[in-house]
Design an enzyme around this catalytic site. Structure first.
Site, mmCIF file in Angstrom:
data_model
loop_
_atom_site.group_PDB
_atom_site.id
_atom_site.type_symbol
_atom_site.label_atom_id
_atom_site.label_comp_id
_atom_site.label_asym_id
_atom_site.label_seq_id
_atom_site.Cartn_x
_atom_site.Cartn_y
_atom_site.Cartn_z
ATOM 1 N N ASN A 145 -6.545 -8.834 6.429
ATOM 2 C CA ASN A 145 -7.324 -9.144 5.227
ATOM 3 C C ASN A 145 -6.363 -9.861 4.281
ATOM 4 O OD1 ASN A 145 -8.706 -9.207 2.849
ATOM 5 N ND2 ASN A 145 -9.212 -7.028 2.803
ATOM 6 N N ARG B 277 -10.900 -10.674 7.906
ATOM 7 C CA ARG B 277 -11.921 -10.636 6.874
ATOM 8 C C ARG B 277 -11.979 -12.034 6.254
ATOM 9 N NH1 ARG B 277 -11.368 -8.801 0.768
ATOM 10 N NH2 ARG B 277 -13.558 -8.812 0.214
ATOM 11 N N HIS C 250 -19.502 -7.468 -0.062
ATOM 12 C CA HIS C 250 -19.321 -6.134 0.542
ATOM 13 C C HIS C 250 -20.208 -5.977 1.778
ATOM 14 C CE1 HIS C 250 -18.431 -4.502 -3.774
ATOM 15 N NE2 HIS C 250 -17.281 -4.720 -3.166
ATOM 16 N N HIS D 234 -22.533 0.941 -2.685
ATOM 17 C CA HIS D 234 -21.085 0.761 -2.519
ATOM 18 C C HIS D 234 -20.499 0.736 -3.929
ATOM 19 C CE1 HIS D 234 -17.410 -1.066 -0.563
ATOM 20 N NE2 HIS D 234 -17.211 -1.340 -1.852
ATOM 21 N N ARG E 30 -15.800 -5.655 -14.459
ATOM 22 C CA ARG E 30 -16.783 -6.760 -14.468
ATOM 23 C C ARG E 30 -18.065 -6.335 -15.168
ATOM 24 N NH1 ARG E 30 -16.564 -7.791 -8.104
ATOM 25 N NH2 ARG E 30 -14.400 -7.115 -8.012
ATOM 26 N N ASP F 67 -10.761 3.331 -14.413
ATOM 27 C CA ASP F 67 -10.779 4.374 -13.390
ATOM 28 C C ASP F 67 -11.664 5.539 -13.838
ATOM 29 O OD1 ASP F 67 -10.018 6.730 -11.811
ATOM 30 O OD2 ASP F 67 -8.487 5.395 -10.990
ATOM 31 N N GLU G 57 -14.139 -0.666 6.409
ATOM 32 C CA GLU G 57 -14.360 -2.076 6.690
ATOM 33 C C GLU G 57 -13.476 -2.570 7.837
ATOM 34 O OE1 GLU G 57 -15.424 -4.149 2.617
ATOM 35 O OE2 GLU G 57 -14.398 -2.260 2.276
HETATM 36 P P1 ADP Z 1 -12.045 -1.496 -4.670
HETATM 37 O O1 ADP Z 1 -11.918 -1.474 -3.155
HETATM 38 O O2 ADP Z 1 -13.239 -2.225 -5.187
HETATM 39 O O3 ADP Z 1 -10.788 -1.818 -5.393
HETATM 40 P P2 ADP Z 1 -12.343 1.388 -4.344
HETATM 41 O O4 ADP Z 1 -13.540 1.491 -3.456
HETATM 42 O O5 ADP Z 1 -11.012 1.691 -3.782
HETATM 43 O O6 ADP Z 1 -12.338 0.006 -5.111
HETATM 44 O O7 ADP Z 1 -12.605 2.359 -5.613
HETATM 45 C C1 ADP Z 1 -11.630 2.539 -6.585
HETATM 46 C C2 ADP Z 1 -12.244 3.336 -7.726
HETATM 47 O O8 ADP Z 1 -12.757 4.575 -7.235
HETATM 48 C C3 ADP Z 1 -11.220 3.751 -8.775
HETATM 49 O O9 ADP Z 1 -11.069 2.751 -9.756
HETATM 50 C C4 ADP Z 1 -11.866 4.990 -9.391
HETATM 51 O O10 ADP Z 1 -12.712 4.604 -10.452
HETATM 52 C C5 ADP Z 1 -12.732 5.542 -8.270
HETATM 53 N N1 ADP Z 1 -12.201 6.802 -7.733
HETATM 54 C C6 ADP Z 1 -11.275 6.976 -6.780
HETATM 55 N N2 ADP Z 1 -11.049 8.299 -6.561
HETATM 56 C C7 ADP Z 1 -11.865 8.962 -7.401
HETATM 57 C C8 ADP Z 1 -12.119 10.355 -7.671
HETATM 58 N N3 ADP Z 1 -11.475 11.322 -7.024
HETATM 59 N N4 ADP Z 1 -13.032 10.651 -8.617
HETATM 60 C C9 ADP Z 1 -13.684 9.677 -9.287
HETATM 61 N N5 ADP Z 1 -13.500 8.368 -9.071
HETATM 62 C C10 ADP Z 1 -12.607 8.009 -8.151
#
Ligand code: ADP
Length: 398
Positions: free
Chosen positions: A7, A90, A179, A207, A240, A283, A384
């Site tokens: 990727n 990817r 996605h 997702h 976003r 987050d 993925e």
């Molecule tokens: P991407 O692949 O789009 O970067 P992810 O699918 O890895 O994103 O998701 C990351 C987000 O998931 C983090 O920014 C956070 O908001 C959320 N996240 C991860 N772990 C937890 C958790 N234990 N509780 C709540 N939210 C979580």
């Protein structure tokens, strides 16, 4: 068969080596800061992470280092590069040219180049990965797996924007969705997990990660999805904005003396729950802690996020004239039981009941709805890389 999954981003590259028969990850990691200084993270299954700082002026050196690490005497996962029988890449944007994964050929590369203006940051980087692999592992078949392909089954009424049709015809301006590899994987896994026939199913996949999108899947085929021409559309996300009145671009541009790109930068990087919480965090763990402590902005940010998920699911129930399964996946979807419970509170009218205890289980496929719930609600961890591996093997065995 051992399949290398790549990727490739503009300055980073994630990889996994997967045994397609056992579906076990043999090694994985990433290269960061390509073209800046360079850092390789490598982890063989069952071993600790190894981090190597090393010069990576281009993707060529980065991929060469990955191949060295994979065959290294001490911690390599294979003894010879010849063991890698296929490479799956990817690729972000396949435009309307690719409705499924394809073998990499000269014609395929040309078609991906032609889609580059739809994903100017991503497609050229994906192609660099393909070209470097052709050079370093000549003769090894490569397959391209597109983020957009799964959504190509959307009907015209779902993918067309209500703008003059000439702009669709001339410039390809329409909803593509992203996605797709995850939506495809999760919808299939959800049906399999529940023992349902995917060919007779109505599934909504949420997702929800830092980037977030929802899709409506009828009989295994996508009929609508929330992202658009670009991944900025749809839900409120980490940073976003998701959907808003397009007039905001001009209005805010005038106020801030910015051109359209300047405003789009704000909508992509400083908005979403991050912007709503005045830059507190993107987050959800931070936002939930702040909300709990009484921070109003964090509370509203979470409410906006949940509200958009609710209204999007609701519109897809209408679009499909029903739903039998709702699946949650990605960082928030897989880990955040609070968000899932809040979203599902609005679907009592569909006869959905959530089992609070099951909703707290993490890290595996789990049905979180009660047995008498009229719609099954499940959490399905997305994968993925495995989806790319499966597609690569499927294409090569055709
Ligand atoms: P991407 O692949 O789009 O970067 P992810 O699918 O890895 O994103 O998701 C990351 C987000 O998931 C983090 O920014 C956070 O908001 C959320 N996240 C991860 N772990 C937890 C958790 N234990 N509780 C709540 N939210 C979580």
């Amino acid at each position: 068969m051992k399949v290398l999954i790549i990727n490739c981003g503009s300055s980073s590259l994630k990889y996994q080596l997967i045994d397609s028969e056992t579906e076990q990850v043999l090694a994985k990691g990433l290269c960061e800061r390509i073209g800046i200084d360079g850092r390789l993270v490598y982890q063989k299954a069952g071993c600790d992470k190894e981090i190597t700082e090393a010069s990576m002026p281009t993707h060529n050196e980065a991929i060469a280092m990955v191949l060295d690490a994979l065959t290294n005497d001490k911690t390599g996962a294979i003894s010879d590069l010849k063991e890698i029988e296929a490479i799956g890449h990817r690729v972000v944007h396949g435009g309307e040219k690719f409705a499924s994964s394809v073998l990499v050929t000269d014609d395929m590369i040309k078609a991906v180049e032609e889609c580059a203006d739809l994903a100017p940051l991503h497609n050229p980087a994906n192609l660099i990965g393909i070209n470097v692999c052709s050079k370093l592992m000549p003769g090894v078949p490569q397959v391209g797996v597109f983020d957009t392909a799964f959504h190509q089954t959307m009907p015209e009424k779902a993918f067309k924007y209500a703008i003059p049709t000439e702009y669709y015809e001339q410039y390809g301006i329409r909803k593509y969705g992203f996605h797709g590899t995850s939506h495809s994987f999760v919808s299939k896994e959800a049906a399999k997990f529940l023992g349902k026939d995917i060919n007779n199913s109505k599934i909504i996949v949420c997702h929800l990660g830092n980037g977030a999108s929802i899709s409506a899947v009828v009989n295994g085929k996508c009929v609508d999805t929330s992202m658009g021409l670009t991944p900025l559309a749809g839900l409120a996300m980490g940073t976003r904005s998701g959907d808003l009145d397009p007039s905001v671009v001009e209005f805010l541009g005038k106020k801030l003396n910015l051109d359209a790109s300047g405003v789009l930068n704000i909508l992509n990087k400083k908005s979403g729950v991050f912007g709503l919480s005045r830059g507190l965090s993107s987050d959800f763990r931070d936002l939930e802690a702040a909300a709990e402590a009484g921070n109003h902005d964090a509370q509203v940010a979470l409410e906006v996020f949940v509200y958009r998920v609710v209204t999007t699911i609701g519109s897809y129930v209408a679009a499909m004239d029903g739903v039998d399964t709702i699946a949650f996946t990605a960082g928030i979807g897989e880990n955040d039981g609070h968000v899932r419970a809040e979203v599902m509170k609005n679907f009592h009218y569909l006869g959905i009941e959530i089992d609070a205890e099951k909703n707290s289980i993490r890290g595996e496929n789990v049905k979180i709805s009660t047995d008498d719930s009229k719609v099954d609600v499940v959490v399905i961890p997305t994968n993925e890389e495995l989806a790319i591996c499966r597609d690569t093997v499927a294409i090569l065995s055709k």
